[in-house]
Design a protein around this motif. Structure first.
Motif, PDB file in Angstrom:
ATOM      1  N   HIS A   1      90.037   8.271   1.830  1.00  0.00           N
ATOM      2  CA  HIS A   1      90.823   8.380   3.057  1.00  0.00           C
ATOM      3  C   HIS A   1      90.512   9.745   3.696  1.00  0.00           C
ATOM      4  N   ILE A   2      90.791   9.859   4.968  1.00  0.00           N
ATOM      5  CA  ILE A   2      90.480  11.083   5.707  1.00  0.00           C
ATOM      6  C   ILE A   2      91.767  11.859   5.978  1.00  0.00           C
ATOM      7  N   GLY A   3      91.726  13.115   5.617  1.00  0.00           N
ATOM      8  CA  GLY A   3      92.855  13.997   5.894  1.00  0.00           C
ATOM      9  C   GLY A   3      93.537  14.469   4.631  1.00  0.00           C
ATOM     10  N   ASP A   4      93.636  15.809   4.491  1.00  0.00           N
ATOM     11  CA  ASP A   4      94.281  16.406   3.312  1.00  0.00           C
ATOM     12  C   ASP A   4      95.644  16.958   3.726  1.00  0.00           C
ATOM     13  N   ALA A   5      96.580  16.043   3.984  1.00  0.00           N
ATOM     14  CA  ALA A   5      97.883  16.444   4.521  1.00  0.00           C
ATOM     15  C   ALA A   5      98.694  17.267   3.529  1.00  0.00           C
ATOM     16  N   SER A   6      98.449  17.116   2.238  1.00  0.00           N
ATOM     17  CA  SER A   6      99.262  17.801   1.225  1.00  0.00           C
ATOM     18  C   SER A   6      98.622  19.095   0.733  1.00  0.00           C
ATOM     19  N   ALA A   7      97.632  19.599   1.448  1.00  0.00           N
ATOM     20  CA  ALA A   7      96.935  20.811   0.998  1.00  0.00           C
ATOM     21  C   ALA A   7      97.898  21.995   0.921  1.00  0.00           C
ATOM     22  N   PRO A   8      97.848  22.771  -0.151  1.00  0.00           N
ATOM     23  CA  PRO A   8      98.693  23.968  -0.240  1.00  0.00           C
ATOM     24  C   PRO A   8      98.214  25.037   0.744  1.00  0.00           C
ATOM     25  N   TYR A   9      99.061  26.027   0.996  1.00  0.00           N
ATOM     26  CA  TYR A   9      98.782  27.036   2.025  1.00  0.00           C
ATOM     27  C   TYR A   9      97.518  27.842   1.754  1.00  0.00           C
ATOM     28  N   TYR A  10      97.110  27.953   0.462  1.00  0.00           N
ATOM     29  CA  TYR A  10      95.970  28.800   0.116  1.00  0.00           C
ATOM     30  C   TYR A  10      94.627  28.075   0.242  1.00  0.00           C
ATOM     31  N   ASP A  11      94.653  26.773   0.499  1.00  0.00           N
ATOM     32  CA  ASP A  11      93.399  26.050   0.733  1.00  0.00           C
ATOM     33  C   ASP A  11      93.027  26.086   2.209  1.00  0.00           C
ATOM     34  N   TYR A  12      91.763  26.001   2.478  1.00  0.00           N
ATOM     35  CA  TYR A  12      91.214  25.987   3.844  1.00  0.00           C
ATOM     36  C   TYR A  12      91.563  27.269   4.619  1.00  0.00           C
ATOM     37  N   LYS A  13      91.595  28.364   3.958  1.00  0.00           N
ATOM     38  CA  LYS A  13      91.851  29.635   4.640  1.00  0.00           C
ATOM     39  C   LYS A  13      90.529  30.204   5.137  1.00  0.00           C
ATOM     40  N   TRP A  14      90.545  30.698   6.372  1.00  0.00           N
ATOM     41  CA  TRP A  14      89.321  31.236   6.957  1.00  0.00           C
ATOM     42  C   TRP A  14      89.070  32.655   6.471  1.00  0.00           C
ATOM     43  N   VAL A  15      87.837  32.877   6.048  1.00  0.00           N
ATOM     44  CA  VAL A  15      87.431  34.192   5.547  1.00  0.00           C
ATOM     45  C   VAL A  15      86.282  34.701   6.413  1.00  0.00           C
ATOM     46  N   PRO A  16      86.387  35.923   6.951  1.00  0.00           N
ATOM     47  CA  PRO A  16      85.292  36.452   7.786  1.00  0.00           C
ATOM     48  C   PRO A  16      83.985  36.491   7.016  1.00  0.00           C
ATOM     49  N   SER A  17      82.907  36.052   7.688  1.00  0.00           N
ATOM     50  CA  SER A  17      81.589  36.068   7.044  1.00  0.00           C
ATOM     51  C   SER A  17      80.526  36.635   7.985  1.00  0.00           C
ATOM     52  N   GLY A  18      80.935  37.420   8.965  1.00  0.00           N
ATOM     53  CA  GLY A  18      80.020  38.008   9.924  1.00  0.00           C
ATOM     54  C   GLY A  18      80.737  38.226  11.238  1.00  0.00           C
ATOM     55  N   GLN A  19      80.034  38.724  12.244  1.00  0.00           N
ATOM     56  CA  GLN A  19      80.639  38.964  13.541  1.00  0.00           C
ATOM     57  C   GLN A  19      80.999  37.632  14.195  1.00  0.00           C
ATOM     58  N   ALA A  20      82.309  37.468  14.497  1.00  0.00           N
ATOM     59  CA  ALA A  20      82.830  36.244  15.110  1.00  0.00           C
ATOM     60  C   ALA A  20      82.441  35.005  14.314  1.00  0.00           C
ATOM     61  N   THR A  21      82.403  35.140  12.985  1.00  0.00           N
ATOM     62  CA  THR A  21      82.025  34.033  12.107  1.00  0.00           C
ATOM     63  C   THR A  21      82.990  33.978  10.924  1.00  0.00           C
ATOM     64  N   TRP A  22      83.416  32.755  10.566  1.00  0.00           N
ATOM     65  CA  TRP A  22      84.322  32.552   9.434  1.00  0.00           C
ATOM     66  C   TRP A  22      83.866  31.340   8.631  1.00  0.00           C
ATOM     67  N   LYS A  23      84.156  31.377   7.332  1.00  0.00           N
ATOM     68  CA  LYS A  23      83.997  30.222   6.463  1.00  0.00           C
ATOM     69  C   LYS A  23      85.351  29.912   5.841  1.00  0.00           C
ATOM     70  N   ALA A  24      85.604  28.631   5.592  1.00  0.00           N
ATOM     71  CA  ALA A  24      86.878  28.233   5.006  1.00  0.00           C
ATOM     72  C   ALA A  24      86.739  28.036   3.505  1.00  0.00           C
ATOM     73  N   THR A  25      87.778  28.410   2.797  1.00  0.00           N
ATOM     74  CA  THR A  25      87.801  28.233   1.353  1.00  0.00           C
ATOM     75  C   THR A  25      88.230  26.793   1.056  1.00  0.00           C
ATOM     76  N   SER A  26      87.288  25.892   1.115  1.00  0.00           N
ATOM     77  CA  SER A  26      87.573  24.466   0.948  1.00  0.00           C
ATOM     78  C   SER A  26      87.442  24.081  -0.519  1.00  0.00           C
ATOM     79  N   PRO A  27      88.473  23.493  -1.121  1.00  0.00           N
ATOM     80  CA  PRO A  27      88.400  23.133  -2.548  1.00  0.00           C
ATOM     81  C   PRO A  27      87.586  21.865  -2.758  1.00  0.00           C
ATOM     82  N   ARG A  28      87.066  21.743  -3.958  1.00  0.00           N
ATOM     83  CA  ARG A  28      86.335  20.525  -4.337  1.00  0.00           C
ATOM     84  C   ARG A  28      87.355  19.464  -4.759  1.00  0.00           C
TER      85      ARG A  28
END
Length: 391
Positions: free
Chosen positions: A332-359
């Protein structure tokens, strides 16, 4: 030459403010010209004709296109207002004790005075407030509204250097006669203010305890505003500050989130916000203000588009002999129950972010009903590595 779009981004800086609006002198005067043109259809507009009589003295003249000249050398005065009188008559007493009058024909006069920009709160129960909400398409929003206007209380600062009386000179008038001229000017400014002609614009500001101005879209409402002039220093920014240039600008400097207004009351020169070619005005918002809104929104987007594996289907059928197991995959599509610490954006360069996406991983197992040592395991997994980059 017109500057490329990217040039403005890298050569200018709105700090220490969150948002700024910059209007060139040319654009402001174009607005006054339009206002004057519209006023010609009104019989009693102070922008069409000016008549005032005071104890036998009078001024009776057609009014030309008014204009401003921004002052960039210091904060006070912020600008000069230029009242154009094109054709008429003028009569004042030589002195308070004399009935002798000075009578001049008016032809292409320009009366100038120093003014500042001020603001006043618009009452929420007023028609002016209601009209603004309708024009801004914000009928359900709650905000404070300030009217930005040329302060008529400062008009007593008559500017002799910028004033011209055609073939005449102010030096030809006595002190009493000069005072009458200034009194006439003050009256015209007051009439302009009462008719709404001195209004430069409005500032809608968010109040403590209220939500966004527009609940359907981000509006980044200001919570404080300053005004200042901004000089034109040429294409390369190396020229001197000089009054009278159409590229000099008036800046509206705004903060959000109820931050205190900076003590500077202005922005330092970093580059040209406007030019004499194709850009008469600019709006700039600090990227930090934008990211603060955008990143939480994009986190919800990533959550909503993440494929989530469900427990796969696997069963022992016994036949055919070479493939006795049946299986299938479920998602199914959509992780509605994700805890607050998942998918947090982390800076990875100028005006660039990566998300901490869990497996995400699930599995299931089926065993041969006749041989417990024979079994099949089916696994499903997913992992997104979303990245945001703005150029």
């Amino acid at each position: 030459m017109a500057f490329p779009q990217g040039t403005y981004v890298y050569r200018t800086n709105p700090d220490p403010y969150d948002q700024i609006i910059v209007l060139s002198q040319k654009v402001i005067n174009a607005g006054f010209k339009t206002m004057w043109q519209l006023a010609q259809a009104e019989d009693d507009s102070p922008l069409k004709h000016f008549y005032k009589s005071i104890h036998g003295q009078y001024i009776d003249s057609d009014v030309g296109i008014p204009s401003i000249k921004l002052h960039v050398g210091s904060k006070e005065p912020m600008l000069y207002f230029l009242l154009s009188l094109t054709k008429g008559k003028f009569s004042v007493y030589e002195s308070d004790e004399s009935d002798v009058t000075v009578d001049w024909d008016i032809k292409d006069w320009v009366l100038a005075f120093n003014v500042t920009i001020n603001q006043k709160q618009v009452a929420k129960d007023s028609e002016e407030y209601k009209r603004f909400k309708d024009r801004a398409s914000l009928p359900e929003s709650d905000f404070s509204l300030a009217q930005l206007f040329i302060d008529s209380s400062s008009s007593t600062s008559f500017n002799r250097d910028l004033t011209t009386f055609g073939e005449h000179s102010l030096d030809q008038l006595t002190t009493a006669a000069s005072a009458s001229v200034i009194e006439f000017i003050n009256h015209w400014v007051i009439v302009m203010h009462e008719s709404g002609g001195s209004i430069l614009g409005y500032s809608a500001q968010r109040e403590q305890g209220t939500s966004e101005l527009n609940k359907y879209a981000p509006s980044f409402p200001p919570t404080g505003i300053d005004y200042a002039t901004y000089p034109w220093r040429g294409d390369d920014g190396s020229g001197p500050d000089k009054d009278g240039q159409d590229q000099n600008a008036l800046s509206y400097l705004m903060v959000s989130d109820f931050r205190n207004l900076p003590s500077e009351g202005a922005i330092p020169y970093t580059g040209a916000w406007v030019d004499g070619y194709s850009r008469g005005a600019s709006f700039c918002m600090s990227r930090t203000l934008f990211w603060k809104w955008l990143l939480p929104v994009m986190r919800e987007v990533v959550k909503a588009m993440t494929p989530i594996p469900e427990t796969p289907y696997v069963v022992y059928n016994g036949t055919p002999k070479d493939a006795p197991y049946g299986n299938g995959y479920k998602w199914h599509i959509g992780d509605a129950s994700a805890p607050y610490y998942d998918y947090k954006w982390v800076p990875s360069g100028q005006a660039t972010w990566k998300a901490t996406s869990p497996r995400k991983e699930t599995s299931n197992r089926a065993t041969d009903t006749h041989d417990s040592t024979d079994y099949e395991v089916v696994s499903e997994s997913s992992m997104l590595v979303p990245q945001l980059q703005f150029t």
